[in-house]
Design an enzyme around this catalytic site. Structure first.
Site, mmCIF file in Angstrom:
data_model
loop_
_atom_site.group_PDB
_atom_site.id
_atom_site.type_symbol
_atom_site.label_atom_id
_atom_site.label_comp_id
_atom_site.label_asym_id
_atom_site.label_seq_id
_atom_site.Cartn_x
_atom_site.Cartn_y
_atom_site.Cartn_z
ATOM 1 N N LYS A 13 -10.384 -17.999 35.074
ATOM 2 C CA LYS A 13 -10.907 -18.187 33.706
ATOM 3 C C LYS A 13 -10.843 -19.655 33.283
ATOM 4 C CE LYS A 13 -7.822 -15.424 31.895
ATOM 5 N NZ LYS A 13 -7.028 -15.141 33.110
ATOM 6 N N ARG A 88 -5.301 -10.950 24.105
ATOM 7 C CA ARG A 88 -4.634 -10.375 25.269
ATOM 8 C C ARG A 88 -3.980 -9.039 24.922
ATOM 9 N NH1 ARG A 88 -3.299 -15.536 28.438
ATOM 10 N NH2 ARG A 88 -2.332 -14.853 30.347
ATOM 11 N N ARG A 127 -1.696 -22.042 43.281
ATOM 12 C CA ARG A 127 -2.102 -22.875 42.139
ATOM 13 C C ARG A 127 -1.090 -24.007 41.923
ATOM 14 N NH1 ARG A 127 -3.756 -20.254 36.467
ATOM 15 N NH2 ARG A 127 -1.670 -19.321 36.495
ATOM 16 N N ARG A 160 3.822 -23.649 38.497
ATOM 17 C CA ARG A 160 4.308 -23.116 37.220
ATOM 18 C C ARG A 160 5.388 -22.066 37.476
ATOM 19 N NH1 ARG A 160 -1.094 -21.450 34.002
ATOM 20 N NH2 ARG A 160 0.247 -19.707 33.429
ATOM 21 N N ARG A 171 3.705 -10.203 35.077
ATOM 22 C CA ARG A 171 2.448 -10.585 34.416
ATOM 23 C C ARG A 171 1.344 -9.574 34.713
ATOM 24 N NH1 ARG A 171 1.281 -16.395 36.200
ATOM 25 N NH2 ARG A 171 -0.127 -16.529 34.441
HETATM 26 P P1 ADP Z 1 -6.744 -18.275 35.198
HETATM 27 O O1 ADP Z 1 -7.105 -19.317 34.169
HETATM 28 O O2 ADP Z 1 -7.605 -17.053 35.109
HETATM 29 O O3 ADP Z 1 -5.277 -17.949 35.215
HETATM 30 P P2 ADP Z 1 -7.300 -20.430 37.111
HETATM 31 O O4 ADP Z 1 -8.635 -20.906 36.663
HETATM 32 O O5 ADP Z 1 -6.128 -21.293 36.793
HETATM 33 O O6 ADP Z 1 -7.059 -18.898 36.626
HETATM 34 O O7 ADP Z 1 -7.398 -20.197 38.694
HETATM 35 C C1 ADP Z 1 -6.256 -19.754 39.445
HETATM 36 C C2 ADP Z 1 -6.189 -20.515 40.780
HETATM 37 O O8 ADP Z 1 -7.287 -20.133 41.603
HETATM 38 C C3 ADP Z 1 -6.273 -22.036 40.647
HETATM 39 O O9 ADP Z 1 -5.424 -22.611 41.604
HETATM 40 C C4 ADP Z 1 -7.761 -22.353 40.919
HETATM 41 O O10 ADP Z 1 -7.926 -23.646 41.500
HETATM 42 C C5 ADP Z 1 -8.141 -21.243 41.898
HETATM 43 N N1 ADP Z 1 -9.510 -20.728 41.711
HETATM 44 C C6 ADP Z 1 -10.170 -20.566 40.528
HETATM 45 N N2 ADP Z 1 -11.393 -20.005 40.734
HETATM 46 C C7 ADP Z 1 -11.478 -19.788 42.073
HETATM 47 C C8 ADP Z 1 -12.497 -19.223 42.914
HETATM 48 N N3 ADP Z 1 -13.654 -18.758 42.405
HETATM 49 N N4 ADP Z 1 -12.264 -19.156 44.238
HETATM 50 C C9 ADP Z 1 -11.097 -19.616 44.751
HETATM 51 N N5 ADP Z 1 -10.104 -20.162 44.031
HETATM 52 C C10 ADP Z 1 -10.280 -20.246 42.687
HETATM 53 P P1 AMP Z 2 -2.044 -18.469 30.735
HETATM 54 O O1 AMP Z 2 -1.988 -19.954 30.796
HETATM 55 O O2 AMP Z 2 -3.259 -17.949 30.063
HETATM 56 O O3 AMP Z 2 -1.803 -17.841 32.091
HETATM 57 O O4 AMP Z 2 -0.827 -18.016 29.809
HETATM 58 C C1 AMP Z 2 0.511 -18.324 30.159
HETATM 59 C C2 AMP Z 2 1.479 -17.549 29.272
HETATM 60 O O5 AMP Z 2 1.316 -17.944 27.903
HETATM 61 C C3 AMP Z 2 1.310 -16.029 29.255
HETATM 62 O O6 AMP Z 2 1.915 -15.380 30.353
HETATM 63 C C4 AMP Z 2 1.989 -15.692 27.914
HETATM 64 O O7 AMP Z 2 3.391 -15.760 27.998
HETATM 65 C C5 AMP Z 2 1.507 -16.846 27.034
HETATM 66 N N1 AMP Z 2 0.208 -16.514 26.387
HETATM 67 C C6 AMP Z 2 -0.980 -17.103 26.609
HETATM 68 N N2 AMP Z 2 -1.960 -16.532 25.849
HETATM 69 C C7 AMP Z 2 -1.347 -15.545 25.156
HETATM 70 C C8 AMP Z 2 -1.787 -14.569 24.225
HETATM 71 N N3 AMP Z 2 -3.074 -14.482 23.857
HETATM 72 N N4 AMP Z 2 -0.881 -13.709 23.735
HETATM 73 C C9 AMP Z 2 0.411 -13.771 24.070
HETATM 74 N N5 AMP Z 2 0.904 -14.639 24.956
HETATM 75 C C10 AMP Z 2 0.040 -15.530 25.499
#
Ligand code: ADP
Ligand code: AMP
Length: 218
Positions: A13, A88, A127, A160, A171
């Protein structure tokens, strides 16, 4: 244009939202990024959020709802915004629907990032995020030019805490229990656009641009 990106942690995302924000000049709002920033600064909000985040739980709804209300009321959101990771929970979704109604704004679409658990586990464990600017990489799929160093700002890359294997499980459970039901909520509103999030980054980006074009004429 107002979009929500919905999907499990690691589904891509943030990666797609950043790209789309750059192309459309519409802000990318990541509640996770805002909260991590607050934790870094040691603010009151950060102190309240830290423990929940590190354990992989949701931060209390009241906090994220208020944070979002303030953020989308800022001047740069006038042409719209991309919500990444909010809502969420059903409570957040209902509050968000109301917020939009009050501000006379219209939700264009909810992009649902559909992907298997196996694929997201691989993505989360690979990641790497920049400690300084928050840019996101992947050890295999999107490596930085120099190992361990951010291409954008030269900051240090780290895993992270909530991307560690022991937290990923919590999660996923939180996602299944609290967030997945939103697919049904937005399906009933006719807003869901599903994408195959297992595809390579560039293919999804191309699809995203098509969706954007559709969303703006709906
Ligand atoms: P989210 O925001 O949904 O938690 P991220 O955008 O941070 O996910 O993506 C999670 C990991 O996967 C990151 O390390 C990113 O570089 C990688 N990634 C994102 N999209 C793709 C894809 N389409 N194919 C392979 N790896 C991806
Ligand atoms: P993310 O960066 O989206 O993976 O979010 C990291 C963490 O932030 C999550 O696991 C939650 O602990 C907190 N968080 C992010 N967005 C929300 C939300 N909409 N509601 C509650 N907690 C959130």
């Amino acid at each position: 244009m107002i979009l929500i990106f919905l999907g499990p942690p690691g589904s891509g995302k943030g990666t797609q939202a950043k790209m789309l924000a750059e192309k459309t000049k519409i802000p990318h709002i990541s509640v996770g990024d805002i909260l991590r920033d607050e934790v870094r600064k040691g603010s009151d909000l950060g102190k309240q959020a830290k423990e929940h985040m590190e354990a992989g739980r949701l931060v209390p709804d009241e906090l994220t709802i208020e944070l979002t209300r303030q953020r989308i009321g800022q001047a740069d959101c006038i042409r719209g915004f991309i919500m990444d990771g909010f809502p969420r929970s059903l409570k957040q979704a209902v509050a968000f629907d109301k917020m939009l109604e009050e501000q006379k704004k219209n939700l264009d679409a909810v992009v649902y990032f559909n992907i298997s658990d196996e694929e997201v586990i691989e993505r989360l464990s690979g990641r790497r995020s920049c400690k300084n600017c928050g840019a996101v990489y992947h050890l295999k799929n999107l490596p930085p030019k120099v190992e361990g160093i951010c291409d954008v700002c030269g900051g240090e890359l780290y895993l992270r805490k909530d991307d560690e294997e022991s937290v990923i499980r919590t999660r996923f459970e939180v996602y299944a229990k609290s967030t997945q039901p939103l697919i049904d909520h937005y399906s009933k509103m006719g807003k869901i656009i599903e994408i195959d999030a297992a595809k390579p980054i560039e293919e999804i980006t191309a699809e995203m641009l098509k969706i954007t074009a559709i969303a703006t004429v709906l």
